[in-house]
Design an enzyme around this catalytic site. Structure first.
Site, PDB file in Angstrom:
ATOM      1  N   CYS A 220      77.383  17.310 -38.350  1.00  0.00           N
ATOM      2  CA  CYS A 220      77.097  16.183 -39.242  1.00  0.00           C
ATOM      3  C   CYS A 220      78.312  15.261 -39.367  1.00  0.00           C
ATOM      4  CB  CYS A 220      76.721  16.686 -40.633  1.00  0.00           C
ATOM      5  SG  CYS A 220      75.066  17.368 -40.754  1.00  0.00           S
TER       6      CYS A 220
ATOM      7  N   GLU B  31      79.687  14.042 -42.056  1.00  0.00           N
ATOM      8  CA  GLU B  31      80.613  14.440 -43.125  1.00  0.00           C
ATOM      9  C   GLU B  31      81.561  15.504 -42.615  1.00  0.00           C
ATOM     10  OE1 GLU B  31      77.343  14.204 -43.139  1.00  0.00           O
ATOM     11  OE2 GLU B  31      76.516  13.853 -45.124  1.00  0.00           O
TER      12      GLU B  31
ATOM     13  N   CYS C  78      73.373  16.672 -46.455  1.00  0.00           N
ATOM     14  CA  CYS C  78      72.555  17.883 -46.352  1.00  0.00           C
ATOM     15  C   CYS C  78      73.240  19.019 -47.132  1.00  0.00           C
ATOM     16  CB  CYS C  78      72.344  18.271 -44.896  1.00  0.00           C
ATOM     17  SG  CYS C  78      73.805  18.980 -44.109  1.00  0.00           S
TER      18      CYS C  78
ATOM     19  N   ASN D 228      77.925  11.763 -36.752  1.00  0.00           N
ATOM     20  CA  ASN D 228      77.193  12.957 -36.298  1.00  0.00           C
ATOM     21  C   ASN D 228      77.241  13.050 -34.776  1.00  0.00           C
ATOM     22  OD1 ASN D 228      75.451  10.674 -36.349  1.00  0.00           O
ATOM     23  ND2 ASN D 228      73.631  11.937 -36.448  1.00  0.00           N
TER      24      ASN D 228
HETATM   25  N1  THU Z   1      73.066  14.304 -40.543  1.00  0.00           N
HETATM   26  C1  THU Z   1      74.349  14.046 -40.918  1.00  0.00           C
HETATM   27  O1  THU Z   1      75.196  13.670 -40.105  1.00  0.00           O
HETATM   28  N2  THU Z   1      74.673  14.227 -42.227  1.00  0.00           N
HETATM   29  C2  THU Z   1      73.794  14.637 -43.194  1.00  0.00           C
HETATM   30  O2  THU Z   1      74.201  14.926 -44.309  1.00  0.00           O
HETATM   31  C3  THU Z   1      72.361  14.705 -42.894  1.00  0.00           C
HETATM   32  C4  THU Z   1      72.026  14.763 -41.441  1.00  0.00           C
HETATM   33  C5  THU Z   1      72.727  14.156 -39.115  1.00  0.00           C
HETATM   34  C6  THU Z   1      72.464  15.471 -38.415  1.00  0.00           C
HETATM   35  C7  THU Z   1      71.576  15.037 -37.274  1.00  0.00           C
HETATM   36  O3  THU Z   1      72.425  14.599 -36.213  1.00  0.00           O
HETATM   37  C8  THU Z   1      70.830  13.830 -37.834  1.00  0.00           C
HETATM   38  O4  THU Z   1      71.544  13.408 -38.979  1.00  0.00           O
HETATM   39  C9  THU Z   1      69.387  14.129 -38.212  1.00  0.00           C
HETATM   40  O5  THU Z   1      69.303  15.195 -39.069  1.00  0.00           O
END
Ligand code: THU
Length: 132
Positions: free
Chosen positions: A53, A55, A86, A42
């Site tokens: 994110c 992914e 998410c 992320n």
């Molecule tokens: N985040 C991800 O990288 N992937 C997800 O599926 C859930 C959330 C990251 C986004 C943000 O940088 C941190 O986690 C908190 O939400």
């Protein structure tokens, strides 16, 4: 396919995570249809909504490296518990995966919980709904 190897790759990505705002560090590792691993973390931004994110960043790596289909994706967060993708990431995994795509989440016990995109995103809006 070795989950241990995929986990190590996700950890390597997580170590690079740029998350100064949430302090929640995420790593993702994909195996594509050729057996090649792609990783992402992320990447947050002071303008919160434009953060990326893990992914999504792993899928970008896959595409730019010539991979076409996610066969496996393993995701790790930094809370000590499983980090389910998410909603937006579920949609992205759907777009770049197939019916066999497996999504692996590390549990607090250090094991892996494996689900399909159909489990995580039932009744999805996909390309078939568009006239393309
Ligand atoms: N985040 C991800 O990288 N992937 C997800 O599926 C859930 C959330 C990251 C986004 C943000 O940088 C941190 O986690 C908190 O939400």
């Amino acid at each position: 396919m070795s989950l241990k190897k995929l986990h190590q790759a996700a950890k390597k990505a997580q170590d690079k995570s740029y998350a100064p705002y949430s302090q929640f560090h995420v790593g993702a590792a994909i195996i594509d249809e050729q057996g090649i691993i792609h990783i992402g973390c992320n990447i947050e931004n002071a303008a919160y909504p434009i953060g990326c994110c893990a992914e999504q960043s792993a899928v970008s790596q896959m595409i730019v490296n010539g991979g076409q289909t996610i066969k496996h994706i393993l995701i790790i967060g930094s809370s000590g518990e499983a980090c389910p993708p998410c909603g937006a990431c579920r949609q992205i995994i759907l777009e770049h995966g197939d019916k066999e795509t497996q999504i692996h989440l590390e549990t607090s016990a250090g094991q892996f919980n494996t689900q399909s995109i159909d489990d995580l995103l039932p009744n999805a809006f996909d390309g078939s709904k568009l006239d393309k």
